[in-house]
Scaffold this motif. Structure first.
Motif, PDB file in Angstrom:
ATOM      1  N   UNK A  48       0.799  -1.225   0.000  1.00 50.34           N
ATOM      2  CA  UNK A  48       0.000   0.000   0.000  1.00 50.34           C
ATOM      3  C   UNK A  48       0.834   1.279   0.000  1.00 50.34           C
ATOM      4  N   UNK A  49       1.925   1.382   0.753  1.00 47.61           N
ATOM      5  CA  UNK A  49       2.722   2.612   0.664  1.00 47.61           C
ATOM      6  C   UNK A  49       3.295   2.850  -0.736  1.00 47.61           C
ATOM      7  N   UNK A  50       3.743   1.799  -1.404  1.00 48.31           N
ATOM      8  CA  UNK A  50       4.275   1.945  -2.752  1.00 48.31           C
ATOM      9  C   UNK A  50       3.181   2.339  -3.735  1.00 48.31           C
ATOM     10  N   UNK A  51       2.011   1.757  -3.588  1.00 44.85           N
ATOM     11  CA  UNK A  51       0.885   2.111  -4.451  1.00 44.85           C
ATOM     12  C   UNK A  51       0.510   3.572  -4.240  1.00 44.85           C
ATOM     13  N   UNK A  52       0.514   4.023  -2.990  1.00 41.06           N
ATOM     14  CA  UNK A  52       0.182   5.426  -2.697  1.00 41.06           C
ATOM     15  C   UNK A  52       1.227   6.366  -3.288  1.00 41.06           C
ATOM     16  N   UNK A  53       2.502   6.016  -3.196  1.00 40.62           N
ATOM     17  CA  UNK A  53       3.567   6.861  -3.751  1.00 40.62           C
ATOM     18  C   UNK A  53       3.428   6.963  -5.264  1.00 40.62           C
ATOM     19  N   UNK A  54       3.197   5.853  -5.932  1.00 43.53           N
ATOM     20  CA  UNK A  54       3.037   5.863  -7.387  1.00 43.53           C
ATOM     21  C   UNK A  54       1.819   6.697  -7.776  1.00 43.53           C
ATOM     22  N   UNK A  55       0.733   6.583  -7.031  1.00 43.30           N
ATOM     23  CA  UNK A  55      -0.479   7.350  -7.328  1.00 43.30           C
ATOM     24  C   UNK A  55      -0.221   8.852  -7.179  1.00 43.30           C
ATOM     25  N   UNK A  56       0.411   9.244  -6.076  1.00 44.64           N
ATOM     26  CA  UNK A  56       0.680  10.671  -5.842  1.00 44.64           C
ATOM     27  C   UNK A  56       1.635  11.222  -6.896  1.00 44.64           C
ATOM     28  N   UNK A  57       2.679  10.464  -7.239  1.00 43.62           N
ATOM     29  CA  UNK A  57       3.618  10.927  -8.264  1.00 43.62           C
ATOM     30  C   UNK A  57       2.951  11.050  -9.631  1.00 43.62           C
ATOM     31  N   UNK A  58       2.082  10.108  -9.971  1.00 37.29           N
ATOM     32  CA  UNK A  58       1.412  10.204 -11.268  1.00 37.29           C
ATOM     33  C   UNK A  58       0.488  11.410 -11.315  1.00 37.29           C
ATOM     34  N   UNK A  59      -0.194  11.721 -10.219  1.00 37.13           N
ATOM     35  CA  UNK A  59      -1.040  12.920 -10.176  1.00 37.13           C
ATOM     36  C   UNK A  59      -0.200  14.185 -10.258  1.00 37.13           C
ATOM     37  N   UNK A  61       2.885  14.558 -11.623  1.00 36.28           N
ATOM     38  CA  UNK A  61       3.432  14.712 -12.964  1.00 36.28           C
ATOM     39  C   UNK A  61       2.349  15.094 -13.968  1.00 36.28           C
ATOM     40  N   UNK A  62       1.145  14.570 -13.794  1.00 37.05           N
ATOM     41  CA  UNK A  62       0.038  14.952 -14.664  1.00 37.05           C
ATOM     42  C   UNK A  62      -0.318  16.416 -14.507  1.00 37.05           C
ATOM     43  N   UNK A  63      -0.305  16.900 -13.282  1.00 37.81           N
ATOM     44  CA  UNK A  63      -0.585  18.321 -13.024  1.00 37.81           C
ATOM     45  C   UNK A  63       0.501  19.202 -13.618  1.00 37.81           C
ATOM     46  N   UNK A  64       1.759  18.825 -13.411  1.00 39.28           N
ATOM     47  CA  UNK A  64       2.866  19.618 -13.952  1.00 39.28           C
ATOM     48  C   UNK A  64       2.864  19.608 -15.483  1.00 39.28           C
ATOM     49  N   UNK A  65       2.524  18.495 -16.062  1.00 40.27           N
ATOM     50  CA  UNK A  65       2.469  18.407 -17.514  1.00 40.27           C
ATOM     51  C   UNK A  65       1.344  19.286 -18.067  1.00 40.27           C
ATOM     52  N   UNK A  66       0.230  19.345 -17.382  1.00 44.08           N
ATOM     53  CA  UNK A  66      -0.876  20.197 -17.811  1.00 44.08           C
ATOM     54  C   UNK A  66      -0.517  21.676 -17.664  1.00 44.08           C
ATOM     55  N   UNK A  67       0.269  22.013 -16.649  1.00 42.73           N
ATOM     56  CA  UNK A  67       0.675  23.405 -16.441  1.00 42.73           C
ATOM     57  C   UNK A  67       1.666  23.865 -17.502  1.00 42.73           C
ATOM     58  N   UNK A  68       2.487  22.947 -17.978  1.00 41.35           N
ATOM     59  CA  UNK A  68       3.491  23.297 -18.969  1.00 41.35           C
ATOM     60  C   UNK A  68       2.857  23.580 -20.323  1.00 41.35           C
ATOM     61  N   UNK A  69       1.744  22.964 -20.610  1.00 42.35           N
ATOM     62  CA  UNK A  69       1.065  23.202 -21.874  1.00 42.35           C
ATOM     63  C   UNK A  69       1.519  22.241 -22.956  1.00 42.35           C
ATOM     64  N   UNK A  70       0.946  22.380 -24.142  1.00 42.72           N
ATOM     65  CA  UNK A  70       1.308  21.469 -25.231  1.00 42.72           C
ATOM     66  C   UNK A  70       2.714  21.740 -25.734  1.00 42.72           C
TER      67      UNK A  70
END
Length: 72
Positions: A48-59, A61-70
């Motif tokens: 569960x801790x590893x699953x939580x870390x992967x989930x938080x990191x994916x969110x 990176x997704x947020x940062x990628x959306x902020x950077x734009x296309x």
């Protein structure tokens, strides 16, 4: 003969020579199911801790990628 007088399709298709069975609790299968559930919980809780870390990191990176734009 009207529609109400004719037997239903399920009633027509139900032909058997054995008497119907009565419902009863199936404690043997219930105990096997609970045992499998508990084994899965014991095996997955350490991950569960590893699953939580992967989930938080994916969110993140997704947020940062959306902020950077296309990309151009």
């Amino acid at each position: 003969m009207s529609e109400d007088d004719s037997p239903s399709l399920a009633r027509k298709a139900y032909h058997t020579v054995t008497p119907g069975s009565h419902m009863r609790p199936d404690s043997e299968m219930d105990s096997i199911g609970w045992t499998m559930f508990l084994i899965l919980v014991v095996l997955l809780v350490p991950f569960l801790p590893f699953i939580a870390i992967v989930y938080v990191l994916s969110k993140a990176f997704g947020y940062l990628n959306a902020q950077r734009g296309p990309s151009p």
